[in-house]
Scaffold this motif. Structure first.
Motif, PDB file in Angstrom:
ATOM      1  N   GLY A 131       0.789  -1.227   0.000  1.00 33.71           N
ATOM      2  CA  GLY A 131       0.000   0.000   0.000  1.00 33.71           C
ATOM      3  C   GLY A 131       0.820   1.276   0.000  1.00 33.71           C
ATOM      4  O   GLY A 131       0.254   2.369   0.059  1.00 33.71           O
ATOM      5  N   VAL A 132       2.158   1.167  -0.074  1.00 28.04           N
ATOM      6  CA  VAL A 132       3.018   2.353  -0.049  1.00 28.04           C
ATOM      7  C   VAL A 132       3.459   2.665  -1.477  1.00 28.04           C
ATOM      8  O   VAL A 132       4.095   1.845  -2.136  1.00 28.04           O
ATOM      9  N   ALA A 133       3.141   3.850  -1.945  1.00 26.31           N
ATOM     10  CA  ALA A 133       3.457   4.248  -3.323  1.00 26.31           C
ATOM     11  C   ALA A 133       4.943   4.541  -3.498  1.00 26.31           C
ATOM     12  O   ALA A 133       5.571   5.125  -2.623  1.00 26.31           O
ATOM     13  N   LYS A 134       5.472   4.147  -4.641  1.00 25.46           N
ATOM     14  CA  LYS A 134       6.881   4.398  -4.946  1.00 25.46           C
ATOM     15  C   LYS A 134       7.175   5.903  -4.969  1.00 25.46           C
ATOM     16  O   LYS A 134       8.193   6.359  -4.466  1.00 25.46           O
ATOM     17  N   ASN A 135       6.283   6.671  -5.570  1.00 26.85           N
ATOM     18  CA  ASN A 135       6.444   8.122  -5.658  1.00 26.85           C
ATOM     19  C   ASN A 135       5.460   8.828  -4.734  1.00 26.85           C
ATOM     20  O   ASN A 135       4.784   9.778  -5.129  1.00 26.85           O
ATOM     21  N   SER A 136       5.411   8.374  -3.508  1.00 31.09           N
ATOM     22  CA  SER A 136       4.464   8.887  -2.519  1.00 31.09           C
ATOM     23  C   SER A 136       4.599  10.396  -2.345  1.00 31.09           C
ATOM     24  O   SER A 136       5.687  10.954  -2.369  1.00 31.09           O
ATOM     25  N   ARG A 137       3.476  11.058  -2.125  1.00 29.89           N
ATOM     26  CA  ARG A 137       3.478  12.490  -1.837  1.00 29.89           C
ATOM     27  C   ARG A 137       4.135  12.773  -0.491  1.00 29.89           C
ATOM     28  O   ARG A 137       4.547  13.902  -0.228  1.00 29.89           O
ATOM     29  N   HIS A 138       4.260  11.763   0.352  1.00 27.92           N
ATOM     30  CA  HIS A 138       4.990  11.929   1.614  1.00 27.92           C
ATOM     31  C   HIS A 138       6.448  12.313   1.339  1.00 27.92           C
ATOM     32  O   HIS A 138       7.042  13.060   2.104  1.00 27.92           O
ATOM     33  N   LEU A 139       7.015  11.823   0.246  1.00 31.43           N
ATOM     34  CA  LEU A 139       8.411  12.120  -0.115  1.00 31.43           C
ATOM     35  C   LEU A 139       8.623  13.605  -0.418  1.00 31.43           C
ATOM     36  O   LEU A 139       9.733  14.107  -0.308  1.00 31.43           O
ATOM     37  N   ARG A 140       7.553  14.279  -0.822  1.00 31.17           N
ATOM     38  CA  ARG A 140       7.639  15.703  -1.195  1.00 31.17           C
ATOM     39  C   ARG A 140       7.109  16.622  -0.100  1.00 31.17           C
ATOM     40  O   ARG A 140       6.998  17.836  -0.316  1.00 31.17           O
ATOM     41  N   GLY A 141       6.733  16.061   1.035  1.00 37.40           N
ATOM     42  CA  GLY A 141       6.167  16.887   2.094  1.00 37.40           C
ATOM     43  C   GLY A 141       4.773  17.382   1.759  1.00 37.40           C
ATOM     44  O   GLY A 141       4.357  18.451   2.202  1.00 37.40           O
ATOM     45  N   GLU A 142       4.038  16.591   0.993  1.00 37.92           N
ATOM     46  CA  GLU A 142       2.705  16.997   0.533  1.00 37.92           C
ATOM     47  C   GLU A 142       1.590  16.118   1.099  1.00 37.92           C
ATOM     48  O   GLU A 142       0.465  16.167   0.599  1.00 37.92           O
ATOM     49  N   ALA A 143       1.882  15.315   2.121  1.00 33.00           N
ATOM     50  CA  ALA A 143       0.870  14.376   2.612  1.00 33.00           C
ATOM     51  C   ALA A 143       1.016  14.138   4.109  1.00 33.00           C
ATOM     52  O   ALA A 143       2.090  14.316   4.687  1.00 33.00           O
ATOM     53  N   ALA A 144      -0.088  13.713   4.705  1.00 29.08           N
ATOM     54  CA  ALA A 144      -0.107  13.317   6.114  1.00 29.08           C
ATOM     55  C   ALA A 144      -1.087  12.172   6.281  1.00 29.08           C
ATOM     56  O   ALA A 144      -2.137  12.137   5.638  1.00 29.08           O
ATOM     57  N   ASP A 145      -0.727  11.240   7.145  1.00 25.80           N
ATOM     58  CA  ASP A 145      -1.617  10.162   7.558  1.00 25.80           C
ATOM     59  C   ASP A 145      -2.012  10.476   8.993  1.00 25.80           C
ATOM     60  O   ASP A 145      -1.144  10.683   9.852  1.00 25.80           O
ATOM     61  N   LEU A 146      -3.331  10.523   9.250  1.00 29.81           N
ATOM     62  CA  LEU A 146      -3.834  11.051  10.514  1.00 29.81           C
ATOM     63  C   LEU A 146      -4.910  10.153  11.124  1.00 29.81           C
ATOM     64  O   LEU A 146      -5.609   9.433  10.412  1.00 29.81           O
ATOM     65  N   ARG A 147      -5.058  10.293  12.430  1.00 26.93           N
ATOM     66  CA  ARG A 147      -6.062   9.522  13.170  1.00 26.93           C
ATOM     67  C   ARG A 147      -6.662  10.423  14.244  1.00 26.93           C
ATOM     68  O   ARG A 147      -5.988  11.306  14.771  1.00 26.93           O
ATOM     69  N   LEU A 148      -7.909  10.168  14.584  1.00 25.93           N
ATOM     70  CA  LEU A 148      -8.577  10.794  15.728  1.00 25.93           C
ATOM     71  C   LEU A 148      -9.261   9.690  16.527  1.00 25.93           C
ATOM     72  O   LEU A 148      -9.936   8.839  15.945  1.00 25.93           O
ATOM     73  N   LYS A 149      -9.113   9.703  17.837  1.00 24.37           N
ATOM     74  CA  LYS A 149      -9.792   8.705  18.667  1.00 24.37           C
ATOM     75  C   LYS A 149     -11.295   8.934  18.680  1.00 24.37           C
ATOM     76  O   LYS A 149     -12.070   7.987  18.747  1.00 24.37           O
ATOM     77  N   SER A 150     -11.698  10.210  18.640  1.00 25.01           N
ATOM     78  CA  SER A 150     -13.108  10.554  18.796  1.00 25.01           C
ATOM     79  C   SER A 150     -13.916  10.497  17.501  1.00 25.01           C
ATOM     80  O   SER A 150     -15.129  10.706  17.530  1.00 25.01           O
ATOM     81  N   ARG A 151     -13.271  10.239  16.387  1.00 28.62           N
ATOM     82  CA  ARG A 151     -13.968  10.186  15.104  1.00 28.62           C
ATOM     83  C   ARG A 151     -13.544   8.938  14.338  1.00 28.62           C
ATOM     84  O   ARG A 151     -12.394   8.519  14.387  1.00 28.62           O
ATOM     85  N   SER A 152     -14.470   8.379  13.598  1.00 29.25           N
ATOM     86  CA  SER A 152     -14.169   7.177  12.816  1.00 29.25           C
ATOM     87  C   SER A 152     -13.383   7.545  11.564  1.00 29.25           C
ATOM     88  O   SER A 152     -13.366   8.713  11.143  1.00 29.25           O
TER      89      SER A 152
END
Length: 189
Positions: A131-152
């Protein structure tokens, strides 16, 4: 003498109804920036990182301008925690995160799962997961993976998707939502 009249609605319920009506009435070309326009010209982001134990709660936009020192704090906070490499985070991604958070009507800070990823970290994660992209936007500082306990994951996904300002991925099994400032698109289950 002051009199009060009870309408049966709490302030929170009225605000929630207003937010829901705003989303329903928003044009299809709406963006995160449009959702943020009514925020009194102040934008804020709140996050914590379970891996590093760090927290951030900063106003990064005032009166139509990004606040440089606040963006630098965000860059450091969202660094690749595995090797401490820092990269400039695209402020558009932070705008999307902030707008989606506002739509969720919560004071809970995001839990940052992944922000910037160095090429070494991204390659290591690719070897572990398809599930990890070779040219992920994370590499360019353009993405975040986030979670909240209070929201699904579904609630977070719908809020980010309503911003219509970038990519939104739903990762229900891993319990996080991906947000990026790339082309408008969505995926996941």
């Amino acid at each position: 003498m002051t009199s009060t009249v009870s309408t049966g609605f709490s302030r929170r319920a009225l605000l929630g109804a207003f937010a829901a009506a705003s989303i329903a009435a928003a044009p299809t070309t709406s963006s995160a920036f449009g959702f943020l326009r009514g925020a009194g010209d102040i934008r804020r982001i709140k996050m914590y990182n379970g891996r590093t134990g760090e927290s951030i709660d900063t106003i990064y936009w005032i009166e139509g301008k990004y606040v440089g020192p606040a963006l630098q704090e965000i860059n450091y906070f969202m660094r690749d925690w595995r090797n401490n490499q820092v990269r400039e985070i695209d402020p558009r991604t932070v705008d999307i995160m902030s707008a989606a958070h506002g739509l969720l009507d919560t004071s809970e800070p995001y839990m940052l799962i992944s922000g910037y990823r160095s090429p070494q970290t991204n390659e290591m994660l690719r070897r572990r997961s398809s599930g990890v992209a070779k040219n992920s936007r994370h590499l360019r500082g353009e993405a975040a993976d986030l979670r909240l306990k209070s929201r699904s994951v579904s609630q977070m996904y719908r809020a980010a998707e309503a911003c219509a300002a970038g990519g939104v991925g739903r990762y229900s099994r891993s319990n996080f939502v991906h947000m990026d400032c790339g082309p408008v698109r969505s995926w996941g289950s």
